[in-house]
Scaffold this motif. Sequence first.
Motif, PDB file in Angstrom:
ATOM      1  N   GLU A 131      47.076  37.982  39.964  1.00 11.62           N
ATOM      2  CA  GLU A 131      47.948  38.253  41.114  1.00 11.62           C
ATOM      3  C   GLU A 131      47.504  39.506  41.859  1.00 11.62           C
ATOM      4  O   GLU A 131      47.502  39.532  43.091  1.00 11.62           O
ATOM      5  CB  GLU A 131      49.401  38.401  40.660  1.00 11.62           C
ATOM      6  CG  GLU A 131      50.052  37.088  40.289  1.00 11.62           C
ATOM      7  CD  GLU A 131      51.481  37.267  39.821  1.00 11.62           C
ATOM      8  OE1 GLU A 131      52.009  38.406  39.840  1.00 11.62           O
ATOM      9  OE2 GLU A 131      52.079  36.256  39.423  1.00 11.62           O
ATOM     10  N   ARG A 132      47.134  40.560  41.129  1.00  9.08           N
ATOM     11  CA  ARG A 132      46.655  41.785  41.788  1.00  9.08           C
ATOM     12  C   ARG A 132      45.367  41.516  42.564  1.00  9.08           C
ATOM     13  O   ARG A 132      45.188  42.025  43.675  1.00  9.08           O
ATOM     14  CB  ARG A 132      46.441  42.897  40.757  1.00  9.08           C
ATOM     15  CG  ARG A 132      47.722  43.545  40.282  1.00  9.08           C
ATOM     16  CD  ARG A 132      47.465  44.817  39.479  1.00  9.08           C
ATOM     17  NE  ARG A 132      46.624  44.615  38.313  1.00  9.08           N
ATOM     18  CZ  ARG A 132      47.054  44.206  37.118  1.00  9.08           C
ATOM     19  NH1 ARG A 132      48.341  43.946  36.941  1.00  9.08           N
ATOM     20  NH2 ARG A 132      46.211  44.063  36.127  1.00  9.08           N
ATOM     21  N   ILE A 137      41.112  38.997  47.291  1.00  5.74           N
ATOM     22  CA  ILE A 137      40.036  38.280  46.597  1.00  5.74           C
ATOM     23  C   ILE A 137      40.364  36.800  46.602  1.00  5.74           C
ATOM     24  O   ILE A 137      41.449  36.393  46.190  1.00  5.74           O
ATOM     25  CB  ILE A 137      39.874  38.824  45.160  1.00  5.74           C
ATOM     26  CG1 ILE A 137      39.359  40.262  45.229  1.00  5.74           C
ATOM     27  CG2 ILE A 137      38.969  37.938  44.327  1.00  5.74           C
ATOM     28  CD1 ILE A 137      39.313  40.978  43.906  1.00  5.74           C
ATOM     29  N   LYS A 138      39.402  35.999  47.071  1.00  6.58           N
ATOM     30  CA  LYS A 138      39.631  34.560  47.204  1.00  6.58           C
ATOM     31  C   LYS A 138      38.555  33.713  46.542  1.00  6.58           C
ATOM     32  O   LYS A 138      38.789  32.560  46.229  1.00  6.58           O
ATOM     33  CB  LYS A 138      39.714  34.171  48.676  1.00  6.58           C
ATOM     34  CG  LYS A 138      40.848  34.829  49.415  1.00  6.58           C
ATOM     35  CD  LYS A 138      40.840  34.446  50.871  1.00  6.58           C
ATOM     36  CE  LYS A 138      41.941  35.197  51.602  1.00  6.58           C
ATOM     37  NZ  LYS A 138      41.885  34.978  53.037  1.00  6.58           N
ATOM     38  N   GLU A 139      37.381  34.273  46.349  1.00 10.84           N
ATOM     39  CA  GLU A 139      36.257  33.522  45.790  1.00 10.84           C
ATOM     40  C   GLU A 139      36.177  33.723  44.280  1.00 10.84           C
ATOM     41  O   GLU A 139      36.479  34.804  43.763  1.00 10.84           O
ATOM     42  CB  GLU A 139      34.951  33.957  46.446  1.00 10.84           C
ATOM     43  CG  GLU A 139      34.910  33.750  47.944  1.00 10.84           C
ATOM     44  CD  GLU A 139      35.044  32.298  48.360  1.00 10.84           C
ATOM     45  OE1 GLU A 139      34.513  31.414  47.640  1.00 10.84           O
ATOM     46  OE2 GLU A 139      35.691  32.038  49.391  1.00 10.84           O
ATOM     47  N   LEU A 140      35.743  32.670  43.577  1.00 10.10           N
ATOM     48  CA  LEU A 140      35.682  32.712  42.123  1.00 10.10           C
ATOM     49  C   LEU A 140      34.797  33.852  41.621  1.00 10.10           C
ATOM     50  O   LEU A 140      35.188  34.581  40.707  1.00 10.10           O
ATOM     51  CB  LEU A 140      35.197  31.366  41.569  1.00 10.10           C
ATOM     52  CG  LEU A 140      35.080  31.271  40.049  1.00 10.10           C
ATOM     53  CD1 LEU A 140      36.404  31.575  39.366  1.00 10.10           C
ATOM     54  CD2 LEU A 140      34.572  29.893  39.657  1.00 10.10           C
ATOM     55  N   ALA A 141      33.632  34.034  42.205  1.00 11.59           N
ATOM     56  CA  ALA A 141      32.723  35.098  41.750  1.00 11.59           C
ATOM     57  C   ALA A 141      33.374  36.470  41.888  1.00 11.59           C
ATOM     58  O   ALA A 141      33.228  37.329  40.999  1.00 11.59           O
ATOM     59  CB  ALA A 141      31.410  35.046  42.529  1.00 11.59           C
ATOM     60  N   GLU A 142      34.115  36.686  42.967  1.00 19.03           N
ATOM     61  CA  GLU A 142      34.813  37.962  43.161  1.00 19.03           C
ATOM     62  C   GLU A 142      35.943  38.127  42.139  1.00 19.03           C
ATOM     63  O   GLU A 142      36.174  39.224  41.630  1.00 19.03           O
ATOM     64  CB  GLU A 142      35.376  38.054  44.571  1.00 19.03           C
ATOM     65  CG  GLU A 142      34.326  38.111  45.661  1.00 19.03           C
ATOM     66  CD  GLU A 142      34.944  38.026  47.042  1.00 19.03           C
ATOM     67  OE1 GLU A 142      36.013  37.391  47.198  1.00 19.03           O
ATOM     68  OE2 GLU A 142      34.362  38.586  47.975  1.00 19.03           O
ATOM     69  N   LEU A 143      36.652  37.045  41.863  1.00 18.85           N
ATOM     70  CA  LEU A 143      37.747  37.092  40.889  1.00 18.85           C
ATOM     71  C   LEU A 143      37.209  37.390  39.499  1.00 18.85           C
ATOM     72  O   LEU A 143      37.763  38.216  38.769  1.00 18.85           O
ATOM     73  CB  LEU A 143      38.516  35.773  40.896  1.00 18.85           C
ATOM     74  CG  LEU A 143      39.659  35.659  39.889  1.00 18.85           C
ATOM     75  CD1 LEU A 143      40.695  36.759  40.089  1.00 18.85           C
ATOM     76  CD2 LEU A 143      40.303  34.279  39.986  1.00 18.85           C
ATOM     77  N   VAL A 144      36.116  36.746  39.123  1.00 18.68           N
ATOM     78  CA  VAL A 144      35.492  36.992  37.821  1.00 18.68           C
ATOM     79  C   VAL A 144      35.052  38.448  37.719  1.00 18.68           C
ATOM     80  O   VAL A 144      35.273  39.109  36.692  1.00 18.68           O
ATOM     81  CB  VAL A 144      34.316  36.010  37.607  1.00 18.68           C
ATOM     82  CG1 VAL A 144      33.435  36.439  36.460  1.00 18.68           C
ATOM     83  CG2 VAL A 144      34.846  34.596  37.388  1.00 18.68           C
ATOM     84  N   ALA A 145      34.448  38.976  38.759  1.00 12.58           N
ATOM     85  CA  ALA A 145      34.029  40.382  38.761  1.00 12.58           C
ATOM     86  C   ALA A 145      35.243  41.298  38.620  1.00 12.58           C
ATOM     87  O   ALA A 145      35.212  42.292  37.875  1.00 12.58           O
ATOM     88  CB  ALA A 145      33.249  40.702  40.029  1.00 12.58           C
TER      89      ALA A 145
END
Length: 72
Positions: free
Chosen positions: A28-29, A35-43
């Motif tokens: 959620e944060r 952040i919308k892209e999977l790679a950004e979320l994983v990072a």
Amino acid sequence: MMSLYLEPHQSLNRKPTQYENLLGDSIERAFGQGIKELAELVAYLNNAGPSPQVGDIWTDATFETEMARLGN
């Protein structure tokens, strides 16, 4: 007339674990920061936590596997 409301845990048959709550809060944060892209979320998860239950770091594959596991 029946009132409509959101029950976010309507499909759960138990309370979320501490890990599930921490992971949900972190996601959620990340979304709150745009952040919308999977790679950004994983990072983001690798930086902010929590760590994945399997393995040392989040990858696209571990995130997708964990979401599938939690969704069952």
